[in-house]
Design a protein around this motif. Structure first.
Motif, PDB file in Angstrom:
ATOM      1  N   THR A  86       0.828  -1.351  -0.031  1.00 45.70           N
ATOM      2  CA  THR A  86       0.011  -0.061   0.066  1.00 45.70           C
ATOM      3  C   THR A  86       0.913   0.994   0.066  1.00 45.70           C
ATOM      4  N   PHE A  87       2.044   1.249   0.775  1.00 45.92           N
ATOM      5  CA  PHE A  87       2.572   2.571   0.959  1.00 45.92           C
ATOM      6  C   PHE A  87       4.086   2.493   0.797  1.00 45.92           C
ATOM      7  N   GLY A  88       4.465   1.159   0.279  1.00 52.16           N
ATOM      8  CA  GLY A  88       5.858   1.218  -0.008  1.00 52.16           C
ATOM      9  C   GLY A  88       6.713   1.082   0.996  1.00 52.16           C
ATOM     10  N   LEU A  89       6.091   0.824   2.331  1.00 56.39           N
ATOM     11  CA  LEU A  89       7.042   0.775   3.573  1.00 56.39           C
ATOM     12  C   LEU A  89       7.264  -0.696   3.941  1.00 56.39           C
ATOM     13  N   ALA A  90       8.215  -0.975   4.613  1.00 56.83           N
ATOM     14  CA  ALA A  90       8.403  -2.493   4.891  1.00 56.83           C
ATOM     15  C   ALA A  90       9.243  -2.299   6.111  1.00 56.83           C
ATOM     16  N   GLY A  91       8.289  -2.497   7.392  1.00 53.69           N
ATOM     17  CA  GLY A  91       9.248  -2.592   8.507  1.00 53.69           C
ATOM     18  C   GLY A  91       9.732  -4.115   8.760  1.00 53.69           C
ATOM     19  N   ASP A  92      10.615  -4.131   9.951  1.00 45.76           N
ATOM     20  CA  ASP A  92      11.112  -5.492  10.103  1.00 45.76           C
ATOM     21  C   ASP A  92      10.413  -6.205  10.892  1.00 45.76           C
ATOM     22  N   LEU A  93      10.344  -7.453  10.663  1.00 43.24           N
ATOM     23  CA  LEU A  93       9.715  -8.423  11.574  1.00 43.24           C
ATOM     24  C   LEU A  93      10.630  -8.678  12.813  1.00 43.24           C
ATOM     25  N   PRO A  94      10.195  -8.868  13.866  1.00 43.02           N
ATOM     26  CA  PRO A  94      11.032  -8.959  15.241  1.00 43.02           C
ATOM     27  C   PRO A  94      11.934 -10.310  15.117  1.00 43.02           C
ATOM     28  N   GLY A  95      13.213 -10.141  15.582  1.00 47.94           N
ATOM     29  CA  GLY A  95      13.966 -11.298  15.611  1.00 47.94           C
ATOM     30  C   GLY A  95      13.585 -12.253  16.568  1.00 47.94           C
ATOM     31  N   VAL A  96      13.348 -11.813  17.554  1.00 48.97           N
ATOM     32  CA  VAL A  96      12.903 -12.878  18.717  1.00 48.97           C
ATOM     33  C   VAL A  96      11.454 -12.558  19.380  1.00 48.97           C
ATOM     34  N   VAL A  97      10.596 -13.639  19.477  1.00 44.61           N
ATOM     35  CA  VAL A  97       9.192 -13.348  20.099  1.00 44.61           C
ATOM     36  C   VAL A  97       9.127 -14.304  21.145  1.00 44.61           C
ATOM     37  N   THR A  98       7.938 -13.853  21.896  1.00 44.18           N
ATOM     38  CA  THR A  98       7.509 -14.677  23.019  1.00 44.18           C
ATOM     39  C   THR A  98       6.577 -15.697  22.416  1.00 44.18           C
ATOM     40  N   THR A  99       6.424 -16.919  22.752  1.00 41.79           N
ATOM     41  CA  THR A  99       5.755 -17.906  22.320  1.00 41.79           C
ATOM     42  C   THR A  99       4.515 -18.209  23.218  1.00 41.79           C
ATOM     43  N   GLY A 100       3.454 -19.163  22.704  1.00 39.79           N
ATOM     44  CA  GLY A 100       2.470 -19.306  23.474  1.00 39.79           C
ATOM     45  C   GLY A 100       2.796 -20.124  24.785  1.00 39.79           C
ATOM     46  N   CYS A 101       3.871 -20.748  24.752  1.00 39.43           N
ATOM     47  CA  CYS A 101       4.172 -21.584  25.896  1.00 39.43           C
ATOM     48  C   CYS A 101       5.347 -21.081  26.719  1.00 39.43           C
ATOM     49  N   GLY A 102       5.444 -19.591  26.370  1.00 38.30           N
ATOM     50  CA  GLY A 102       6.275 -18.764  27.209  1.00 38.30           C
ATOM     51  C   GLY A 102       7.782 -18.643  27.023  1.00 38.30           C
ATOM     52  N   LEU A 103       8.363 -19.457  26.092  1.00 33.91           N
ATOM     53  CA  LEU A 103       9.648 -19.367  25.612  1.00 33.91           C
ATOM     54  C   LEU A 103       9.886 -18.129  24.632  1.00 33.91           C
ATOM     55  N   ARG A 104      11.125 -17.745  24.676  1.00 36.66           N
ATOM     56  CA  ARG A 104      11.475 -16.561  23.790  1.00 36.66           C
ATOM     57  C   ARG A 104      12.322 -17.157  22.677  1.00 36.66           C
ATOM     58  N   VAL A 105      11.833 -17.193  21.553  1.00 36.09           N
ATOM     59  CA  VAL A 105      12.454 -17.937  20.061  1.00 36.09           C
ATOM     60  C   VAL A 105      12.774 -17.050  19.097  1.00 36.09           C
TER      61      VAL A 105
END
Length: 114
Positions: free
Chosen positions: A28-47
């Motif tokens: 839409t806008f020609g903008l592309a943000g970065d996806l996060p490198g590490v996320v919190t998961t449903g089980c509580g880990l950060r992966v």
């Protein structure tokens, strides 16, 4: 965060598809943000984000599968309830369709893996 976790997880904040939002913004806008490198998961880990999936058939972490099942059922109920309210931007038929889609995802997450 451990580098030896063999499982595929789900992102804790569900339903959310940061990649889809990123693609819409880019187209839409020609903008592309970065996806996060590490996320919190449903089980509580950060992966690493790359170790997650939204597809039930790929998720191997059982606590994450249960988290995803619960969240999709919760979201289905919420969409159906809100779509029936006066002034809603989506109608009851669209709400039922979206709810059915999320209930199907919940069912797929509850099926035995492997």
């Amino acid at each position: 965060m451990s580098g030896d976790d063999p499982h595929v997880h789900v992102v804790a904040k569900m339903p959310s598809d940061d990649a889809a939002v990123r693609n819409v913004m880019a187209s839409t806008f020609g903008l592309a943000g970065d996806l996060p490198g590490v996320v919190t998961t449903g089980c509580g880990l950060r992966v690493p984000y790359a170790a997650t999936s939204t597809r039930p058939e790929r998720v191997t972490c059982l606590p994450c599968r249960e988290h995803a099942r619960r969240e999709h059922l919760r979201f289905a109920d919420e969409v159906e309830r809100l779509s029936a309210m006066p002034g809603s931007t989506i109608g009851p038929a669209q709400g039922r369709f979206a709810s059915a889609t999320h209930r199907d995802l919940a069912r797929r997450f509850s099926e035995a893996w492997g």
